[in-house]
Structure formats: structure tokens, C-alpha cells
Design a protein around this motif. Structure first.
Motif, PDB file in Angstrom:
ATOM      1  N   TYR A  13       0.861  -1.181   0.000  1.00 19.18           N
ATOM      2  CA  TYR A  13       0.000   0.000   0.000  1.00 19.18           C
ATOM      3  C   TYR A  13       0.898   1.232   0.000  1.00 19.18           C
ATOM      4  O   TYR A  13       1.832   1.324   0.802  1.00 19.18           O
ATOM      5  CB  TYR A  13      -0.935  -0.034   1.211  1.00 19.18           C
ATOM      6  N   VAL A  14       0.630   2.147  -0.933  1.00 17.20           N
ATOM      7  CA  VAL A  14       1.509   3.292  -1.159  1.00 17.20           C
ATOM      8  C   VAL A  14       0.720   4.592  -1.065  1.00 17.20           C
ATOM      9  O   VAL A  14      -0.478   4.633  -1.322  1.00 17.20           O
ATOM     10  CB  VAL A  14       2.218   3.180  -2.526  1.00 17.20           C
ATOM     11  N   ARG A  21       4.767   3.667  -8.880  1.00 22.51           N
ATOM     12  CA  ARG A  21       4.814   3.022 -10.191  1.00 22.51           C
ATOM     13  C   ARG A  21       6.117   3.380 -10.911  1.00 22.51           C
ATOM     14  O   ARG A  21       6.753   2.518 -11.506  1.00 22.51           O
ATOM     15  CB  ARG A  21       3.600   3.446 -11.015  1.00 22.51           C
ATOM     16  N   GLU A  22       6.530   4.634 -10.844  1.00 23.43           N
ATOM     17  CA  GLU A  22       7.781   5.066 -11.470  1.00 23.43           C
ATOM     18  C   GLU A  22       8.974   4.293 -10.892  1.00 23.43           C
ATOM     19  O   GLU A  22       9.861   3.873 -11.621  1.00 23.43           O
ATOM     20  CB  GLU A  22       7.956   6.564 -11.257  1.00 23.43           C
ATOM     21  N   PHE A  23       8.987   4.084  -9.578  1.00 27.32           N
ATOM     22  CA  PHE A  23      10.068   3.341  -8.930  1.00 27.32           C
ATOM     23  C   PHE A  23      10.091   1.880  -9.396  1.00 27.32           C
ATOM     24  O   PHE A  23      11.137   1.370  -9.805  1.00 27.32           O
ATOM     25  CB  PHE A  23       9.910   3.402  -7.404  1.00 27.32           C
ATOM     26  N   THR A 102      19.911   3.331  -1.874  1.00 28.18           N
ATOM     27  CA  THR A 102      20.836   2.911  -0.833  1.00 28.18           C
ATOM     28  C   THR A 102      20.596   1.464  -0.424  1.00 28.18           C
ATOM     29  O   THR A 102      19.473   1.088  -0.103  1.00 28.18           O
ATOM     30  CB  THR A 102      20.682   3.820   0.411  1.00 28.18           C
ATOM     31  N   ILE A 103      21.659   0.666  -0.427  1.00 29.42           N
ATOM     32  CA  ILE A 103      21.602  -0.695   0.113  1.00 29.42           C
ATOM     33  C   ILE A 103      21.727  -0.554   1.627  1.00 29.42           C
ATOM     34  O   ILE A 103      22.731  -0.072   2.137  1.00 29.42           O
ATOM     35  CB  ILE A 103      22.752  -1.578  -0.435  1.00 29.42           C
ATOM     36  N   PRO A 121      10.073   4.197  -2.306  1.00 27.20           N
ATOM     37  CA  PRO A 121       9.760   5.550  -1.840  1.00 27.20           C
ATOM     38  C   PRO A 121       8.782   5.620  -0.657  1.00 27.20           C
ATOM     39  O   PRO A 121       8.724   6.628   0.034  1.00 27.20           O
ATOM     40  CB  PRO A 121       9.149   6.225  -3.075  1.00 27.20           C
ATOM     41  N   ASP A 122       8.020   4.556  -0.396  1.00 29.87           N
ATOM     42  CA  ASP A 122       7.092   4.534   0.735  1.00 29.87           C
ATOM     43  C   ASP A 122       7.699   3.889   1.977  1.00 29.87           C
ATOM     44  O   ASP A 122       7.013   3.711   2.978  1.00 29.87           O
ATOM     45  CB  ASP A 122       5.798   3.816   0.345  1.00 29.87           C
TER      46      ASP A 122
END
Length: 137
Positions: A13-14, A21-23, A102-103, A121-122
Motif C-alpha cells: 500500500y503506497v 509506479r515510477e520506482f 541505498t543498500i 519511496p514509501d
């Protein structure tokens, strides 16, 4: 007892569906198989579907032409692991690094597998894992 054949769908859930979606398209190269204002469904290696739901957009009963889907939603950082070939793990690390992802962690498992961890990003924790993680993988 009837048998299960695998996990068909996994849902995250974002907050921003376009950003997510871009990610997933740009960083993980997943291809969408369905998309609307509420969700985006991605094919994962022809074996399963990753569903990205806009947070809060599925909290009511969905009436479909063939039936109904009960309400669902989620919050907080969740975790999924994606299977990768051992020979591809280093290339994935380079790919992610080149895109400023980032790992956050690395693990070598007792069965011989390796994992790397990073976030979308979430804030969901994503794992790329090679065989040797579980008895079944």
C-alpha cells in the motif's frame, strides 16, 4: 486436504501511486499488466503479481462484474523479497547504486544464499535474494 500451488499476489500500500509506479518500473523494470486510479499490478517473472494499492483506496467493498472484493488496506513499512540469480546480485547492486538507491543491509545465509535490502519511496523494505535462503529456495 486440497493443495496450495504458490503465492499468486503480493500487495503493498503506497501513498503516491504514480511515484511508486515510477520506482517499480524504472528501478526494478517491472511491467504493469493492469492499472487504474486505485492500483497498479505488475508481472513478476511470469510467476506472480505485485499489486500496488493507493493507501485508503480499497477500504470499501468493490463490486465487480463477476462478484465482489472485500475491503482491505495496510499501513507501515512492509517487506517483500524478490528472487534473483546468484550471478545477477552484483549487477543489481551496481544498478541500484547508479540510481541512488541505498543498500541498507546485506546477509549471507547459512544455506548459501545472499540477500541485499533497500527501500522503495514509501519505506517498504525490499529484498533481492539468491537461492539458498529457505529450504524451498
Amino acid at each position: 486436504m486440497p493443495q496450495l500451488n504458490g503465492v499468486l499476489e503480493t500487495a503493498l500500500y503506497v501513498d503516491d501511486l504514480s511515484r511508486a509506479r515510477e520506482f517499480y518500473e524504472g528501478i526494478l523494470h517491472l511491467k504493469p499488466v493492469y492499472s487504474d486510479q486505485r492500483l497498479c499490478a505488475f508481472d513478476v517473472a511470469g510467476k506472480s503479481i505485485l499489486l500496488l494499492f493507493k493507501r485508503g483506496a480499497s477500504t470499501e467493498l468493490m463490486r465487480m462484474p463477476g462478484g465482489t472484493i472485500p475491503p482491505h488496506d495496510g499501513s507501515g513499512p512492509l517487506h517483500i523479497a524478490l528472487a534473483v540469480a546468484p550471478d545477477d546480485l552484483a549487477a543489481w547492486e551496481e544498478h541500484l547504486s547508479a540510481r541512488d538507491v541505498t543498500i541498507e543491509g546485506r546477509t549471507k545465509w547459512s544455506r548459501g544464499g545472499e540477500s541485499i535490502y533497500f527501500r522503495d519511496p514509501d519505506g517498504h523494505l525490499l529484498e533481492l535474494a539468491t537461492p539458498g535462503l529457505w529450504p524451498t529456495y
